[in-house]
Design a protein around this motif. Sequence first.
Motif, PDB file in Angstrom:
ATOM      1  N   PHE A 118      29.870  36.384  51.948  1.00 31.87           N
ATOM      2  CA  PHE A 118      29.808  37.298  50.805  1.00 31.87           C
ATOM      3  C   PHE A 118      28.852  38.423  51.181  1.00 31.87           C
ATOM      4  O   PHE A 118      27.703  38.163  51.553  1.00 31.87           O
ATOM      5  CB  PHE A 118      29.304  36.565  49.562  1.00 31.87           C
ATOM      6  N   ARG A 123      28.195  47.474  54.978  1.00 33.65           N
ATOM      7  CA  ARG A 123      29.617  47.430  55.314  1.00 33.65           C
ATOM      8  C   ARG A 123      29.757  46.861  56.721  1.00 33.65           C
ATOM      9  O   ARG A 123      28.995  47.239  57.622  1.00 33.65           O
ATOM     10  CB  ARG A 123      30.214  48.837  55.241  1.00 33.65           C
ATOM     11  N   ARG A 138      39.186  43.212  59.616  1.00 34.63           N
ATOM     12  CA  ARG A 138      39.164  44.314  58.673  1.00 34.63           C
ATOM     13  C   ARG A 138      37.719  44.687  58.368  1.00 34.63           C
ATOM     14  O   ARG A 138      36.777  43.966  58.704  1.00 34.63           O
ATOM     15  CB  ARG A 138      39.883  43.969  57.372  1.00 34.63           C
ATOM     16  N   HIS A 139      37.536  45.837  57.720  1.00 36.04           N
ATOM     17  CA  HIS A 139      36.226  46.234  57.227  1.00 36.04           C
ATOM     18  C   HIS A 139      36.010  45.620  55.842  1.00 36.04           C
ATOM     19  O   HIS A 139      36.950  45.566  55.034  1.00 36.04           O
ATOM     20  CB  HIS A 139      36.112  47.756  57.154  1.00 36.04           C
ATOM     21  N   ILE A 140      34.787  45.160  55.589  1.00 35.60           N
ATOM     22  CA  ILE A 140      34.463  44.616  54.278  1.00 35.60           C
ATOM     23  C   ILE A 140      33.193  45.297  53.762  1.00 35.60           C
ATOM     24  O   ILE A 140      32.334  45.716  54.537  1.00 35.60           O
ATOM     25  CB  ILE A 140      34.285  43.088  54.307  1.00 35.60           C
ATOM     26  N   ASN A 141      33.099  45.388  52.443  1.00 33.78           N
ATOM     27  CA  ASN A 141      32.019  46.117  51.789  1.00 33.78           C
ATOM     28  C   ASN A 141      31.202  45.207  50.869  1.00 33.78           C
ATOM     29  O   ASN A 141      31.567  44.049  50.640  1.00 33.78           O
ATOM     30  CB  ASN A 141      32.599  47.279  50.986  1.00 33.78           C
ATOM     31  N   LYS A 142      30.140  45.751  50.315  1.00 42.36           N
ATOM     32  CA  LYS A 142      29.283  45.015  49.383  1.00 42.36           C
ATOM     33  C   LYS A 142      30.118  44.381  48.275  1.00 42.36           C
ATOM     34  O   LYS A 142      30.953  45.034  47.661  1.00 42.36           O
ATOM     35  CB  LYS A 142      28.251  45.967  48.782  1.00 42.36           C
ATOM     36  N   GLY A 143      29.905  43.086  48.064  1.00 41.73           N
ATOM     37  CA  GLY A 143      30.642  42.363  47.039  1.00 41.73           C
ATOM     38  C   GLY A 143      31.916  41.710  47.529  1.00 41.73           C
ATOM     39  O   GLY A 143      32.512  40.895  46.813  1.00 41.73           O
ATOM     40  N   ASP A 144      32.346  42.024  48.755  1.00 41.47           N
ATOM     41  CA  ASP A 144      33.574  41.438  49.305  1.00 41.47           C
ATOM     42  C   ASP A 144      33.312  40.047  49.895  1.00 41.47           C
ATOM     43  O   ASP A 144      32.187  39.713  50.273  1.00 41.47           O
ATOM     44  CB  ASP A 144      34.157  42.325  50.404  1.00 41.47           C
ATOM     45  N   VAL A 145      34.405  39.281  49.997  1.00 40.20           N
ATOM     46  CA  VAL A 145      34.365  37.955  50.621  1.00 40.20           C
ATOM     47  C   VAL A 145      35.378  37.918  51.762  1.00 40.20           C
ATOM     48  O   VAL A 145      36.478  38.474  51.636  1.00 40.20           O
ATOM     49  CB  VAL A 145      34.699  36.845  49.596  1.00 40.20           C
ATOM     50  N   PHE A 146      35.011  37.284  52.869  1.00 40.96           N
ATOM     51  CA  PHE A 146      35.941  37.092  53.982  1.00 40.96           C
ATOM     52  C   PHE A 146      35.763  35.666  54.502  1.00 40.96           C
ATOM     53  O   PHE A 146      34.638  35.145  54.541  1.00 40.96           O
ATOM     54  CB  PHE A 146      35.675  38.093  55.103  1.00 40.96           C
TER      55      PHE A 146
END
Length: 218
Positions: A118, A123, A138-146
């Motif tokens: 999380f 980023r 992929r690129h993920i940002n604040k608040g994203d989950v991978f």
Amino acid sequence: MATSMTHLFVTILLVAAHTAFAETNMLQDLCVADLKGAKVNGYACKDPSQVTPDDFYYIGLAAAADTSSSPMGSTVTAGNVEKIPGLNMMGTSMSRIDYAPGGLNPPHLHPRASEAIFVLEGRLFVGFLTTTGKLISRHINKGDVFVFPRALLHFQHNPNNAPASVLAAFDSQNPGTQSVGPSLFGANPPIPDDLLAKAFGVEAQVVQKVKGKFPAKK
């Protein structure tokens, strides 16, 4: 007759599998790890009379870690059973990963756990490799989950000019980590140069040069 025996064999296997699975569950309310006791595929339970609230508490993930001394520009702070003894037998743990600008958590895998991150700040460019060699990224940002599947090579990179950080959750109290570079080129005893040279299609001198960047594990 053969069909009946097959059905009986399958039934016995299913019952055995169910029993084995059931016996991996705790048979008591808690089993706080005795970190000083014998270790056999995990930790023995601490004397219940000695259990304290601190066995279930950890403040180590609250603040960003220093990344200035990390050659990769990233620092992992673990919140596993060795830091939180109360996690013993619960099959879960957490970590915090902090990245300097340009920082990398290099390709690695967790042999005993899947991982979900999380993004707390920043980023990231993240990804994992399937066993067929396909890169899922992929690129993920604040608040994203991978999510990274169990035992697959994966990485996180901060390509930006600002720090970044994530919280990572694992489905194991002690997921383990095996990094590609240190494992191959910093093994102890060392993997022979000619073997690595053949595996990577390079000269032995190149292998020796790379090994110089990964001190042998103690």
